[in-house]
Design a protein around this motif. Sequence first.
Motif, short mmCIF file in Angstrom:
data_model
loop_
_atom_site.label_atom_id
_atom_site.label_comp_id
_atom_site.label_asym_id
_atom_site.label_seq_id
_atom_site.Cartn_x
_atom_site.Cartn_y
_atom_site.Cartn_z
N GLY A 30 7.79 -22.51 25.58
CA GLY A 30 7.12 -23.31 24.57
C GLY A 30 6.83 -24.74 25.00
N VAL A 31 7.67 -25.27 25.86
CA VAL A 31 7.45 -26.66 26.30
C VAL A 31 6.13 -26.76 27.06
N VAL A 32 5.97 -25.88 28.04
CA VAL A 32 4.73 -25.88 28.84
C VAL A 32 3.52 -25.57 27.95
N GLY A 33 3.68 -24.59 27.05
CA GLY A 33 2.56 -24.21 26.18
C GLY A 33 2.12 -25.36 25.29
N ASP A 34 3.10 -26.08 24.73
CA ASP A 34 2.77 -27.18 23.81
C ASP A 34 2.05 -28.33 24.53
N ILE A 35 2.58 -28.69 25.72
CA ILE A 35 1.98 -29.84 26.44
C ILE A 35 0.62 -29.46 27.03
N ALA A 36 0.53 -28.26 27.62
CA ALA A 36 -0.75 -27.83 28.21
C ALA A 36 -1.80 -27.68 27.11
N GLY A 37 -1.37 -27.14 25.97
CA GLY A 37 -2.29 -26.96 24.85
C GLY A 37 -2.80 -28.29 24.32
N PHE A 38 -1.90 -29.28 24.28
CA PHE A 38 -2.32 -30.60 23.77
C PHE A 38 -3.26 -31.28 24.76
N ALA A 39 -2.99 -31.10 26.06
CA ALA A 39 -3.91 -31.65 27.07
C ALA A 39 -5.29 -31.01 26.88
N ALA A 40 -5.30 -29.68 26.66
CA ALA A 40 -6.58 -28.98 26.46
C ALA A 40 -7.27 -29.44 25.17
N ALA A 41 -6.46 -29.73 24.14
CA ALA A 41 -7.03 -30.14 22.85
C ALA A 41 -7.72 -31.50 22.95
#
Length: 363
Positions: free
Chosen positions: A106-117
């Motif tokens: 979840g850590v990687v998913g949250d940060i990568a997702g926010f970068a993409a957002a």
Amino acid sequence: MRRIPVSLGARSYDIVIGDGIIGKLGDAVRDLGLGSKQMIVTSQTVWPLYGKTVKDSLTTSGFDVCITLTSDDEEAKSFETLTTIFDKLLENDFERNSGIVAVGGGVVGDIAGFAAATFMRGIRFVQVPTTLLAQVDSSIGGKTGVNHPNAKNLIGAFHQPRLVWTDVGTLSTIPERELRSGLAEVVKYSVIADPELFRLLSENVRSFSNISGDTLIETISRCCSIKARIVEQDEREEGIRSILNYGHTVGHALESLTSYAQYTHGEAIAIGMTAAARISLEIDATDRETVQLQENVIRVAGLPTRMHQPIDPVEIVQQLNKDKKRRAGRVRWVLPRRIGEVFLTEDVPPEVVLRVLQGMIAS
Ligand code: NAD
Ligand code: GLY
């Protein structure tokens, strides 16, 4: 292989769940028609285990791939990591049709997702969750974000992935404690919406780390379907999506008061669900059997139902008042009525919460 659609109009996507599918991601991403440049964001631990396989798969399918490695803990959800990702995207001439592939928990998913957002006001991204928690929860539904030094997940955005590619085989390398942490979220789904999943869990929870691919796929699929149906009804958590926060009210307070060092997320949620059920009993909204059934499953899953670090319940109640999920200054509770049904209420007297928490301190 299971395919669970998440229907959100133009933001719709599939959750694909299988055993041994991680090396086939490249073709699935190509079929989505995503741009030729993709950045893999993964952690130092996950990169040698699965990141390289994902890279090879994307490269074989014709993508131009670069990598950003994060550290392996909650600290990675920071502005600093975000800047590192943005710098690398710019260095590699990423454009609006380029994408990010998050491979990890979840850590990687949250940060990568926010970068993409946020990069160029939003680029596409794919989730490849490799922890149980990420496979049943964090990779689905589009919540992305980083932590502010004062509060967890405070800075974020809703940004749905284009695909969630879940290989249950990746759970074979997961540390036992992380697996149990994810199990707390599985218990959560069963209590909020699925008595049949609760039964399945009661039968398998003791030896969960040994269960076969098919049972694992079935369990994870049921959780994903529940989350997908809830997110479809309430993408931005204006109503029913709040029930996904079952156990998180007290859970977040505990995590925060122990500086995220004492409990894993799932352990804190397990204590939070126990508190919620006991509160529900105190206000006559559920029965003793429901409370006991839930506590049994949590205990057999190897998760705590009591606070082993003696924390002052008064401090927990004070911390609840800082939670970002409050409404008009009141704490919003998700409480069970029976296994498979919960309700939302803001009418729980603080003295009830205090009494329940006082009864949950391990001697
Ligand atoms: P995590 O991402 O920290 O992963 C746990 C550890 O396991 C890490 O060290 C990681 O590198 C390692 N790991 C990951 N996959 C592995 C594998 N297959 N084999 C071996 N090691 C592996 O923890 P988590 O529990 O997945 O995620 C917790 C985070 O998720 C928190 O930051 C929480 O806020 C967030 N979260 C987000 C949502 C959401 O909706 N966005 C929902 C729930 C939780
Ligand atoms: N993990 C809670 C949610 O996605 O809403």
